[in-house]
Design a protein around this motif. Structure first.
Motif, PDB file in Angstrom:
ATOM      1  N   HIS A   1       0.793  -0.928   0.168  1.00 30.09           N
ATOM      2  CA  HIS A   1       0.012  -0.194  -0.224  1.00 30.09           C
ATOM      3  C   HIS A   1       1.047   1.327   0.115  1.00 30.09           C
ATOM      4  CE1 HIS A   1      -3.948   2.028   0.757  1.00 30.09           C
ATOM      5  NE2 HIS A   1      -3.063   2.867   1.213  1.00 30.09           N
ATOM      6  N   CYS A   2       1.042   1.843  -1.075  1.00 24.14           N
ATOM      7  CA  CYS A   2       1.831   2.874  -1.253  1.00 24.14           C
ATOM      8  C   CYS A   2       1.192   4.014  -2.450  1.00 24.14           C
ATOM      9  CB  CYS A   2       3.162   2.462  -1.890  1.00 24.14           C
ATOM     10  SG  CYS A   2       4.260   3.811  -2.075  1.00 24.14           S
ATOM     11  N   HIS A   3       1.217   5.256  -2.131  1.00 26.05           N
ATOM     12  CA  HIS A   3       0.714   6.334  -3.140  1.00 26.05           C
ATOM     13  C   HIS A   3       1.720   6.679  -3.949  1.00 26.05           C
ATOM     14  CE1 HIS A   3      -3.227   6.505  -0.778  1.00 26.05           C
ATOM     15  NE2 HIS A   3      -2.618   6.265   0.065  1.00 26.05           N
ATOM     16  N   LEU A   4       1.960   5.956  -4.803  1.00 26.79           N
ATOM     17  CA  LEU A   4       3.284   6.293  -5.810  1.00 26.79           C
ATOM     18  C   LEU A   4       3.156   7.714  -6.485  1.00 26.79           C
ATOM     19  CD1 LEU A   4       6.018   5.041  -6.426  1.00 26.79           C
ATOM     20  CD2 LEU A   4       4.941   4.107  -8.580  1.00 26.79           C
TER      21      LEU A   4
ATOM     22  N   LEU B   1       7.866   7.916   4.389  1.00 28.26           N
ATOM     23  CA  LEU B   1       8.566   6.605   3.954  1.00 28.26           C
ATOM     24  C   LEU B   1       8.688   6.532   2.338  1.00 28.26           C
ATOM     25  CD1 LEU B   1       6.592   4.610   6.771  1.00 28.26           C
ATOM     26  CD2 LEU B   1       9.213   4.838   6.309  1.00 28.26           C
ATOM     27  N   PHE B   2       9.493   6.099   1.789  1.00 30.05           N
ATOM     28  CA  PHE B   2       9.539   5.748   0.426  1.00 30.05           C
ATOM     29  C   PHE B   2       9.074   4.424   0.156  1.00 30.05           C
ATOM     30  CE2 PHE B   2      12.652   9.173   0.211  1.00 30.05           C
ATOM     31  CZ  PHE B   2      12.290   9.708  -0.922  1.00 30.05           C
ATOM     32  N   PRO B   3       8.643   4.353  -1.078  1.00 33.26           N
ATOM     33  CA  PRO B   3       8.186   2.949  -1.602  1.00 33.26           C
ATOM     34  C   PRO B   3       9.031   1.621  -1.209  1.00 33.26           C
ATOM     35  CG  PRO B   3       7.714   4.534  -3.335  1.00 33.26           C
ATOM     36  CD  PRO B   3       8.861   4.961  -2.391  1.00 33.26           C
ATOM     37  N   GLY B   4       8.585   0.692  -0.632  1.00 34.56           N
ATOM     38  CA  GLY B   4       9.328  -0.373  -0.282  1.00 34.56           C
ATOM     39  C   GLY B   4      10.205  -0.310   1.297  1.00 34.56           C
ATOM     40  N   GLU B   5      10.205   0.890   1.730  1.00 36.26           N
ATOM     41  CA  GLU B   5      10.697   1.180   2.815  1.00 36.26           C
ATOM     42  C   GLU B   5      10.250   0.548   4.124  1.00 36.26           C
ATOM     43  OE1 GLU B   5      13.377   4.795   5.225  1.00 36.26           O
ATOM     44  OE2 GLU B   5      11.952   5.307   3.465  1.00 36.26           O
TER      45      GLU B   5
ATOM     46  N   SER C   1      -2.247  -5.336   6.098  1.00 41.99           N
ATOM     47  CA  SER C   1      -1.036  -4.813   5.913  1.00 41.99           C
ATOM     48  C   SER C   1      -0.532  -3.873   6.771  1.00 41.99           C
ATOM     49  CB  SER C   1      -0.941  -4.288   4.393  1.00 41.99           C
ATOM     50  OG  SER C   1      -2.174  -3.343   4.251  1.00 41.99           O
ATOM     51  N   VAL C   2       0.371  -3.970   7.043  1.00 41.95           N
ATOM     52  CA  VAL C   2       0.966  -3.225   8.274  1.00 41.95           C
ATOM     53  C   VAL C   2       2.352  -2.372   7.902  1.00 41.95           C
ATOM     54  CG1 VAL C   2      -0.023  -4.658  10.104  1.00 41.95           C
ATOM     55  CG2 VAL C   2       2.179  -4.920   9.403  1.00 41.95           C
ATOM     56  N   GLY C   3       2.583  -1.246   8.518  1.00 33.95           N
ATOM     57  CA  GLY C   3       3.722  -0.325   8.253  1.00 33.95           C
ATOM     58  C   GLY C   3       4.672  -0.024   9.187  1.00 33.95           C
ATOM     59  N   PRO C   4       5.644   0.701   9.096  1.00 32.45           N
ATOM     60  CA  PRO C   4       6.559   1.147  10.176  1.00 32.45           C
ATOM     61  C   PRO C   4       5.771   2.292  10.877  1.00 32.45           C
ATOM     62  CG  PRO C   4       7.772   1.088   8.203  1.00 32.45           C
ATOM     63  CD  PRO C   4       6.286   0.752   8.043  1.00 32.45           C
ATOM     64  N   ALA C   5       4.849   3.197  10.477  1.00 28.05           N
ATOM     65  CA  ALA C   5       4.212   4.050  11.269  1.00 28.05           C
ATOM     66  C   ALA C   5       3.317   3.491  12.185  1.00 28.05           C
ATOM     67  CB  ALA C   5       3.702   5.066  10.429  1.00 28.05           C
ATOM     68  N   MET C   6       2.639   2.460  11.687  1.00 24.01           N
ATOM     69  CA  MET C   6       1.696   1.688  12.523  1.00 24.01           C
ATOM     70  C   MET C   6       2.254   1.051  13.829  1.00 24.01           C
ATOM     71  SD  MET C   6      -1.053  -1.437  11.518  1.00 24.01           S
ATOM     72  CE  MET C   6      -1.843  -2.411  12.864  1.00 24.01           C
ATOM     73  N   MET C   7       3.719   0.341  13.603  1.00 22.16           N
ATOM     74  CA  MET C   7       4.339  -0.169  14.633  1.00 22.16           C
ATOM     75  C   MET C   7       5.103   0.798  15.694  1.00 22.16           C
ATOM     76  SD  MET C   7       3.934  -3.415  13.648  1.00 22.16           S
ATOM     77  CE  MET C   7       2.361  -2.827  13.585  1.00 22.16           C
ATOM     78  N   MET C   8       5.036   1.993  15.569  1.00 19.01           N
ATOM     79  CA  MET C   8       5.375   2.874  16.345  1.00 19.01           C
ATOM     80  C   MET C   8       4.858   3.038  17.733  1.00 19.01           C
ATOM     81  SD  MET C   8       6.637   5.798  13.668  1.00 19.01           S
ATOM     82  CE  MET C   8       7.478   7.066  15.292  1.00 19.01           C
ATOM     83  N   GLY C   9       3.614   2.768  18.078  1.00 18.83           N
ATOM     84  CA  GLY C   9       2.780   2.669  19.251  1.00 18.83           C
ATOM     85  C   GLY C   9       2.417   1.352  19.845  1.00 18.83           C
ATOM     86  N   LYS C  10       2.130   1.244  21.040  1.00 17.80           N
ATOM     87  CA  LYS C  10       1.662   0.070  21.651  1.00 17.80           C
ATOM     88  C   LYS C  10       0.483  -0.542  21.033  1.00 17.80           C
ATOM     89  CE  LYS C  10       0.821  -2.045  26.254  1.00 17.80           C
ATOM     90  NZ  LYS C  10      -0.294  -2.812  25.853  1.00 17.80           N
ATOM     91  N   ARG C  11      -0.278   0.227  20.689  1.00 17.12           N
ATOM     92  CA  ARG C  11      -1.726  -0.346  20.148  1.00 17.12           C
ATOM     93  C   ARG C  11      -1.416  -1.080  18.762  1.00 17.12           C
ATOM     94  NH1 ARG C  11      -6.931  -0.087  20.201  1.00 17.12           N
ATOM     95  NH2 ARG C  11      -8.070   0.185  18.116  1.00 17.12           N
TER      96      ARG C  11
ATOM     97  N   ARG D   1      -1.415 -14.053   7.307  1.00 14.45           N
ATOM     98  CA  ARG D   1      -2.312 -13.394   6.363  1.00 14.45           C
ATOM     99  C   ARG D   1      -1.940 -11.763   6.663  1.00 14.45           C
ATOM    100  NH1 ARG D   1      -7.841 -14.039   7.893  1.00 14.45           N
ATOM    101  NH2 ARG D   1      -7.784 -16.239   8.413  1.00 14.45           N
ATOM    102  N   VAL D   2      -0.626 -11.433   7.044  1.00 15.86           N
ATOM    103  CA  VAL D   2       0.039 -10.206   7.356  1.00 15.86           C
ATOM    104  C   VAL D   2       0.980  -9.850   6.323  1.00 15.86           C
ATOM    105  CG1 VAL D   2       1.274  -8.812   9.066  1.00 15.86           C
ATOM    106  CG2 VAL D   2      -0.337 -10.562   9.818  1.00 15.86           C
ATOM    107  N   LEU D   3       0.991  -8.798   5.611  1.00 15.58           N
ATOM    108  CA  LEU D   3       1.965  -8.190   4.627  1.00 15.58           C
ATOM    109  C   LEU D   3       2.410  -6.797   5.024  1.00 15.58           C
ATOM    110  CD1 LEU D   3      -0.394  -9.303   1.838  1.00 15.58           C
ATOM    111  CD2 LEU D   3       2.230 -10.048   1.964  1.00 15.58           C
ATOM    112  N   THR D   4       3.549  -6.395   4.696  1.00 15.42           N
ATOM    113  CA  THR D   4       3.904  -5.078   4.789  1.00 15.42           C
ATOM    114  C   THR D   4       3.698  -3.843   4.018  1.00 15.42           C
ATOM    115  OG1 THR D   4       5.933  -6.214   3.774  1.00 15.42           O
ATOM    116  CG2 THR D   4       6.150  -5.689   6.188  1.00 15.42           C
ATOM    117  N   GLU D   5       3.426  -2.765   4.469  1.00 17.22           N
ATOM    118  CA  GLU D   5       3.223  -1.656   3.606  1.00 17.22           C
ATOM    119  C   GLU D   5       3.779  -0.273   4.065  1.00 17.22           C
ATOM    120  OE1 GLU D   5      -0.049   0.972   5.548  1.00 17.22           O
ATOM    121  OE2 GLU D   5      -0.954  -1.099   4.693  1.00 17.22           O
ATOM    122  N   THR D   6       3.986   0.740   3.502  1.00 15.97           N
ATOM    123  CA  THR D   6       4.693   2.098   3.749  1.00 15.97           C
ATOM    124  C   THR D   6       3.357   2.917   4.064  1.00 15.97           C
ATOM    125  OG1 THR D   6       4.959   2.791   1.651  1.00 15.97           O
ATOM    126  CG2 THR D   6       6.665   1.533   2.836  1.00 15.97           C
TER     127      THR D   6
END
Length: 267
Positions: free
Chosen positions: A9-12, A209-213, A170-180, A192-197
């Motif tokens: 999930h990226c807005h190129l 974040l750049f695409p793929g980061e 799909s989960v990304g770095p920004a989502m992972m910054m908090g406990k929730r 069934r978990v994938l990565t996104e930015t």
């Protein structure tokens, strides 16, 4: 050979220099799903992927602007046969968007109906403050395709319901910054978990974040799952391969071969 990243999930088209962003995707070797916010943006955004075999473009109509772009639904239907991916779509229940709830639900209902008639699509779905309503809508359209809930932020009960319905995440770095976000990750079905930015909207340390980061997300997932970040990358690629092989309509797909240099994955 290093394992390529997956950015589902990226807005190129919304980076300051979209051509450069696409070039960086190609140089990194990442698999990138470039989502769009309006049907009118699809052709131009898809053109950015020319020459980059690992970029695919999803056809979307974002809930935050559904009331402004509802007139583009006929164009959505006309373009739908050209892609296996639909996104960004969904509902947004935040205070600034709730006044346009009727238009949001009309758009999502139309998109899911059209996707079902077209044989289903892989769907990248926004559900901020509207997880139950999104799940209710998906339940009414079981043939719409494979739902991937992007940056899920609902309750644990809503997450369990989503998982029981067969949703992916799909989960990304920004989502992972908090406990929730970390707590939600721990409750998601790992297979069934994938990565996104969600770049360029999502940022880390004030930098988009750049695409793929996705490496910061992989580090958080590694800690959650008790494995290494390299293990996460490899597992995500396997998960992505299964998603890519989903039986949906649209252009025919070629099964990805994670060890090959030829065209792979996002077909």
């Amino acid at each position: 050979m290093s394992v390529p990243a997956v950015d589902l999930h990226c807005h190129l088209d919304l980076y300051p220099d979209p051509v450069d962003a696409a070039r960086r995707c190609g140089a990194s070797g990442a698999y990138v799903l470039s989502v769009t916010t309006t049907p009118k943006a699809w052709r131009g955004t898809a053109a950015l992927a020319k020459g980059h075999d690992r970029i695919r473009t999803a056809l979307g109509l974002h809930p935050q602007i559904a009331h402004e772009r509802i007139g583009e639904l006929p164009l959505f239907d006309a373009l739908l046969p050209q892609t296996r991916y639909v996104g960004e779509i969904g509902l947004d229940g935040s205070p600034e968007c709730k006044p346009h709830w009727r238009e949001q639900t009309r758009v999502l209902d139309h998109v899911l109906t059209s996707s079902a008639k077209a044989g289903g699509r892989i769907l990248s779905i926004h559900s901020r403050r509207a997880a139950t309503e999104v799940l209710d809508m998906l339940a009414r359209h079981p043939d719409a395709g494979v739902p991937v809930l992007h940056w899920f932020s609902g309750t644990k009960a809503e997450l369990r319901r989503a998982a029981d319905m067969g949703c992916w995440f799909s989960v990304g770095p920004a989502m992972m910054m908090g406990k929730r976000g970390l707590d939600l990750l721990a409750a998601m079905p790992r297979y069934r978990v994938l990565t996104e930015t969600d770049g360029p909207f999502a940022a880390v340390d004030g930098r988009p974040l750049f695409p793929g980061e996705v490496s910061p997300a992989c580090d958080a997932m590694a800690a959650c799952w008790g494995v290494t970040a390299d293990d996460v990358l490899a597992e995500i690629l396997v998960t992505f391969r299964r998603l890519s092989e989903s039986e949906v309509g649209g252009p025919s797909a070629t099964s990805p071969d994670p060890t090959a240099h030829r065209h792979e994955g996002l077909s």
